[in-house]
Design an enzyme around this catalytic site. Structure first.
Site, PDB file in Angstrom:
ATOM      1  N   TYR A  11      -4.147  13.347 -10.923  1.00 35.10           N
ATOM      2  CA  TYR A  11      -3.973  13.926  -9.580  1.00 35.10           C
ATOM      3  C   TYR A  11      -2.523  14.392  -9.355  1.00 35.10           C
ATOM      4  CZ  TYR A  11      -3.836  13.832  -4.397  1.00 35.10           C
ATOM      5  OH  TYR A  11      -3.658  14.141  -3.056  1.00 35.10           O
ATOM      6  N   ILE A  12      -1.572  13.472  -9.431  1.00 36.31           N
ATOM      7  CA  ILE A  12      -0.171  13.844  -9.187  1.00 36.31           C
ATOM      8  C   ILE A  12       0.355  14.677 -10.360  1.00 36.31           C
ATOM      9  CG2 ILE A  12       2.099  13.004  -8.468  1.00 36.31           C
ATOM     10  CD1 ILE A  12      -0.089  11.809  -6.714  1.00 36.31           C
ATOM     11  N   PHE A  81       3.280   9.553 -15.827  1.00 34.10           N
ATOM     12  CA  PHE A  81       2.240   9.214 -14.840  1.00 34.10           C
ATOM     13  C   PHE A  81       1.141   8.348 -15.453  1.00 34.10           C
ATOM     14  CE2 PHE A  81       3.662  11.982 -11.560  1.00 34.10           C
ATOM     15  CZ  PHE A  81       4.144  13.127 -12.150  1.00 34.10           C
ATOM     16  N   SER A 124       5.724   3.018  -6.819  1.00 28.31           N
ATOM     17  CA  SER A 124       4.895   3.015  -5.607  1.00 28.31           C
ATOM     18  C   SER A 124       5.512   2.144  -4.529  1.00 28.31           C
ATOM     19  CB  SER A 124       3.495   2.488  -5.962  1.00 28.31           C
ATOM     20  OG  SER A 124       2.754   2.195  -4.799  1.00 28.31           O
ATOM     21  N   TYR A 149      -1.935  -4.306 -10.418  1.00 24.08           N
ATOM     22  CA  TYR A 149      -1.493  -2.896 -10.428  1.00 24.08           C
ATOM     23  C   TYR A 149      -0.075  -2.803  -9.836  1.00 24.08           C
ATOM     24  CZ  TYR A 149      -0.432   1.601  -8.490  1.00 24.08           C
ATOM     25  OH  TYR A 149       0.236   2.745  -8.139  1.00 24.08           O
ATOM     26  N   LYS A 153       3.945  -1.909 -11.499  1.00 25.78           N
ATOM     27  CA  LYS A 153       4.970  -0.982 -10.986  1.00 25.78           C
ATOM     28  C   LYS A 153       6.297  -1.723 -10.831  1.00 25.78           C
ATOM     29  CE  LYS A 153       2.444   2.680 -10.698  1.00 25.78           C
ATOM     30  NZ  LYS A 153       2.618   3.754 -11.693  1.00 25.78           N
ATOM     31  N   TYR A 177       6.357   6.281  -4.507  1.00 25.79           N
ATOM     32  CA  TYR A 177       5.487   7.126  -3.696  1.00 25.79           C
ATOM     33  C   TYR A 177       4.955   6.337  -2.498  1.00 25.79           C
ATOM     34  CZ  TYR A 177       4.751   9.464  -8.278  1.00 25.79           C
ATOM     35  OH  TYR A 177       4.872  10.071  -9.503  1.00 25.79           O
ATOM     36  N   ASN A 179       1.936   7.484   0.487  1.00 27.74           N
ATOM     37  CA  ASN A 179       0.504   7.751   0.272  1.00 27.74           C
ATOM     38  C   ASN A 179       0.219   9.231   0.027  1.00 27.74           C
ATOM     39  OD1 ASN A 179       0.692   5.053   1.565  1.00 27.74           O
ATOM     40  ND2 ASN A 179      -1.550   5.189   1.448  1.00 27.74           N
ATOM     41  N   LEU A 200      -8.298   6.209   1.587  1.00 26.93           N
ATOM     42  CA  LEU A 200      -8.817   6.704   2.866  1.00 26.93           C
ATOM     43  C   LEU A 200      -9.224   8.172   2.841  1.00 26.93           C
ATOM     44  CD1 LEU A 200      -9.338   6.376   5.927  1.00 26.93           C
ATOM     45  CD2 LEU A 200      -6.917   6.893   6.302  1.00 26.93           C
ATOM     46  N   ARG A 295      -9.362  -5.028   5.387  1.00 28.61           N
ATOM     47  CA  ARG A 295      -9.519  -5.099   3.919  1.00 28.61           C
ATOM     48  C   ARG A 295      -8.466  -6.049   3.376  1.00 28.61           C
ATOM     49  NH1 ARG A 295      -8.817   0.413   0.464  1.00 28.61           N
ATOM     50  NH2 ARG A 295      -6.662   0.193   1.240  1.00 28.61           N
TER      51      ARG A 295
HETATM   52  C1  WQD Z   1      -4.804   3.563   3.600  1.00 24.56           C
HETATM   53  C2  WQD Z   1      -5.284   2.949   4.902  1.00 24.56           C
HETATM   54  C3  WQD Z   1      -6.811   1.138   4.620  1.00 24.56           C
HETATM   55  C4  WQD Z   1     -10.178   3.361   2.968  1.00 24.56           C
HETATM   56  C5  WQD Z   1      -3.075   2.542  -2.012  1.00 24.56           C
HETATM   57  C6  WQD Z   1      -2.406   1.747  -3.080  1.00 24.56           C
HETATM   58  C7  WQD Z   1      -1.031   2.295  -3.318  1.00 24.56           C
HETATM   59  C8  WQD Z   1      -1.113   3.764  -3.611  1.00 24.56           C
HETATM   60  C9  WQD Z   1      -1.801   4.492  -2.477  1.00 24.56           C
HETATM   61  C10 WQD Z   1      -1.186   4.155  -5.967  1.00 24.56           C
HETATM   62  C11 WQD Z   1      -5.346   1.447   4.832  1.00 24.56           C
HETATM   63  C12 WQD Z   1      -7.475   2.305   5.332  1.00 24.56           C
HETATM   64  C13 WQD Z   1      -8.926   3.005   3.469  1.00 24.56           C
HETATM   65  C14 WQD Z   1     -11.310   3.324   3.833  1.00 24.56           C
HETATM   66  C15 WQD Z   1      -9.901   2.607   5.636  1.00 24.56           C
HETATM   67  N1  WQD Z   1      -1.810   3.970  -4.822  1.00 24.56           N
HETATM   68  N2  WQD Z   1      -8.803   2.648   4.778  1.00 24.56           N
HETATM   69  N3  WQD Z   1     -11.128   2.949   5.142  1.00 24.56           N
HETATM   70  O1  WQD Z   1      -4.006   0.970   0.464  1.00 24.56           O
HETATM   71  O2  WQD Z   1      -2.129   2.240   1.650  1.00 24.56           O
HETATM   72  O3  WQD Z   1      -2.353   2.388  -0.821  1.00 24.56           O
HETATM   73  O4  WQD Z   1      -3.102   3.908  -2.342  1.00 24.56           O
HETATM   74  O5  WQD Z   1      -0.012   4.168  -6.159  1.00 24.56           O
HETATM   75  O6  WQD Z   1      -0.462   1.604  -4.407  1.00 24.56           O
HETATM   76  O7  WQD Z   1      -2.281   0.423  -2.630  1.00 24.56           O
HETATM   77  O8  WQD Z   1      -4.019   3.505   0.620  1.00 24.56           O
HETATM   78  O9  WQD Z   1      -5.777   5.110   1.199  1.00 24.56           O
HETATM   79  O10 WQD Z   1      -6.456   2.858   0.225  1.00 24.56           O
HETATM   80  O11 WQD Z   1      -5.588   2.992   2.558  1.00 24.56           O
HETATM   81  O12 WQD Z   1      -9.755   2.262   6.810  1.00 24.56           O
HETATM   82  O13 WQD Z   1     -12.465   3.622   3.432  1.00 24.56           O
HETATM   83  O14 WQD Z   1      -6.625   3.395   5.137  1.00 24.56           O
HETATM   84  O15 WQD Z   1      -7.199  -0.084   5.202  1.00 24.56           O
HETATM   85  O16 WQD Z   1      -4.979   0.945   6.092  1.00 24.56           O
HETATM   86  P1  WQD Z   1      -3.133   2.168   0.562  1.00 24.56           P
HETATM   87  P2  WQD Z   1      -5.540   3.648   1.095  1.00 24.56           P
END
Ligand code: WQD
Length: 337
Positions: A11-12, A81, A124, A149, A153, A177, A179, A200, A295
């Protein structure tokens, strides 16, 4: 000017490879295709008009890496990456994550330190855990990672820092990074989440396109403005541009130390409910969602203080979150087609 991009069909990586080619650099991509598709190479070619060198291989393959380096003695930079990146999967498969992510890094560092090749590492914000105060600064304390994971990092950063101490002519930039979201404006490259998306935005766009009935909002009673978690969502193109800025920073020897860490984020915190609202406003699409339980392992709030990279490299995020969300939706629609 040959630049090695490991995981360059990811992706990145694919967005960075695209910008490197457009900047006139020769790009060598290696990828084991564990978490992407070969069609990404066609997408890069379609955008840039150039098909970069590609070899399907694993960074952990020491013989393969030695052969690659022997065939390409003029490498001027490595952007790394290639790694497994699922928080949940790492909890179930810690050994695979430590072996792959740290083994691959060590393999690359043997080469880069011996030849003093500038090195950019994909780190990250997860290394901060739940930071005490916002926005998060690079010199804020790091916390014990909540997943193997995240630990790869954290340990990866420490390995590189030790290499920079041991080899004074070896220079590295560690990019933390926040999000990443969205896709290239052409919708010719983007994110291919494997199985059910954990993140998300891809889950949201797959819900809106009809793959799932509802988006679950994980937690609505957090101590935040609307009870949902806050994150720093950055357009993947802005994130990619930060890698170009970092490479030029090292190539032009502008770094004051041989190992420097930078946050890469917009500096703005956005809640889950705000993101849903912004997506609906930006695309005109309705997001069916339900408030659900928190979660496990989620931090409440995380957004960047991105002044250091702006001061040292002149980089700052330029895209709005609406533009990022529009590009994510355009990519989802393209995938459906
Ligand atoms: C964002 C927010 C969820 C899914 C992760 C990794 C991080 C990096 C980025 C790699 C949170 C909420 C999510 C859903 C929801 N990855 N959510 N419903 O957890 O901040 O970071 O991805 O480097 O290392 O930890 O990202 O997109 O999973 O969640 O409500 O179906 O969205 O609870 O608050 P996160 P995320």
């Amino acid at each position: 000017m040959e630049i090695l991009v490991t995981g360059g069909l990811g992706y990145i990586g694919s967005h960075v490879a695209t910008l490197l080619i457009e900047a006139g650099m020769e790009v060598l991509i290696i990828d084991n295709l564990a978490n992407t598709r070969i069609e990404v190479l066609d997408g890069i070619e379609s955008i840039t008009g150039k098909r970069p060198y590609f070899k399907e291989m694993d960074v952990c393959d020491s013989e393969g890496m030695a052969q690659l380096v022997a065939e390409h003695p003029n490498l001027k930079g490595v952007i790394h990456f290639a790694a497994h990146k699922s928080v949940n999967e790492s909890i179930a498969q810690p050994i695979e994550y430590y072996e792959n992510n740290l083994g691959g890094l060590n393999q690359l560092l043997k080469i880069s330190t011996q030849q003093s090749i500038p090195f950019i590492f994909s780190s990250s914000c997860t290394v901060y855990g739940q930071a005490e105060k916002m926005p998060i600064r690079e010199d804020d304390p790091l916390k014990k990672a909540i997943s193997p994971y995240g630990n790869t990092k954290r340990i990866g950063e420490e390995i590189i820092q030790d290499c920079c101490k041991a080899f004074e002519n070896f220079n590295a930039v560690l990019l933390r990074y926040f999000n990443p979201i969205g896709a290239h404006e052409s919708a010719k490259i983007g994110e291919y989440p494997r199985g059910v998306p954990q993140n998300l935005v891809p889950f949201l766009t797959q819900t809106v396109i009809g793959k799932y009935s509802k988006l679950r909002v994980f937690g609505s009673d957090y101590p935040t403005k609307d009870g949902t978690c806050i994150r720093d969502y950055i357009h993947v193109m802005d994130l990619a541009q930060a890698h170009i800025a970092s490479l030029n920073y090292l190539l032009n020897k502008q770094n004051s130390e041989n190992c420097e860490v930078f946050n890469v984020g917009t500096g703005k915190g956005v809640s889950v409910l705000e993101l849903i609202y912004l997506f609906e406003k930006a695309t005109g699409e309705k997001v069916p969602y339900v408030l659900s339980n928190p979660r496990e392992g989620d931090t409440i709030e995380a957004y960047a203080d991105a002044t250091k990279i702006k001061e040292k490299m002149g980089w700052q995020a330029k895209y709005s979150i609406e533009e990022a969300l529009q590009s994510a939706w355009k990519w989802e629609v393209k995938l459906k087609g």
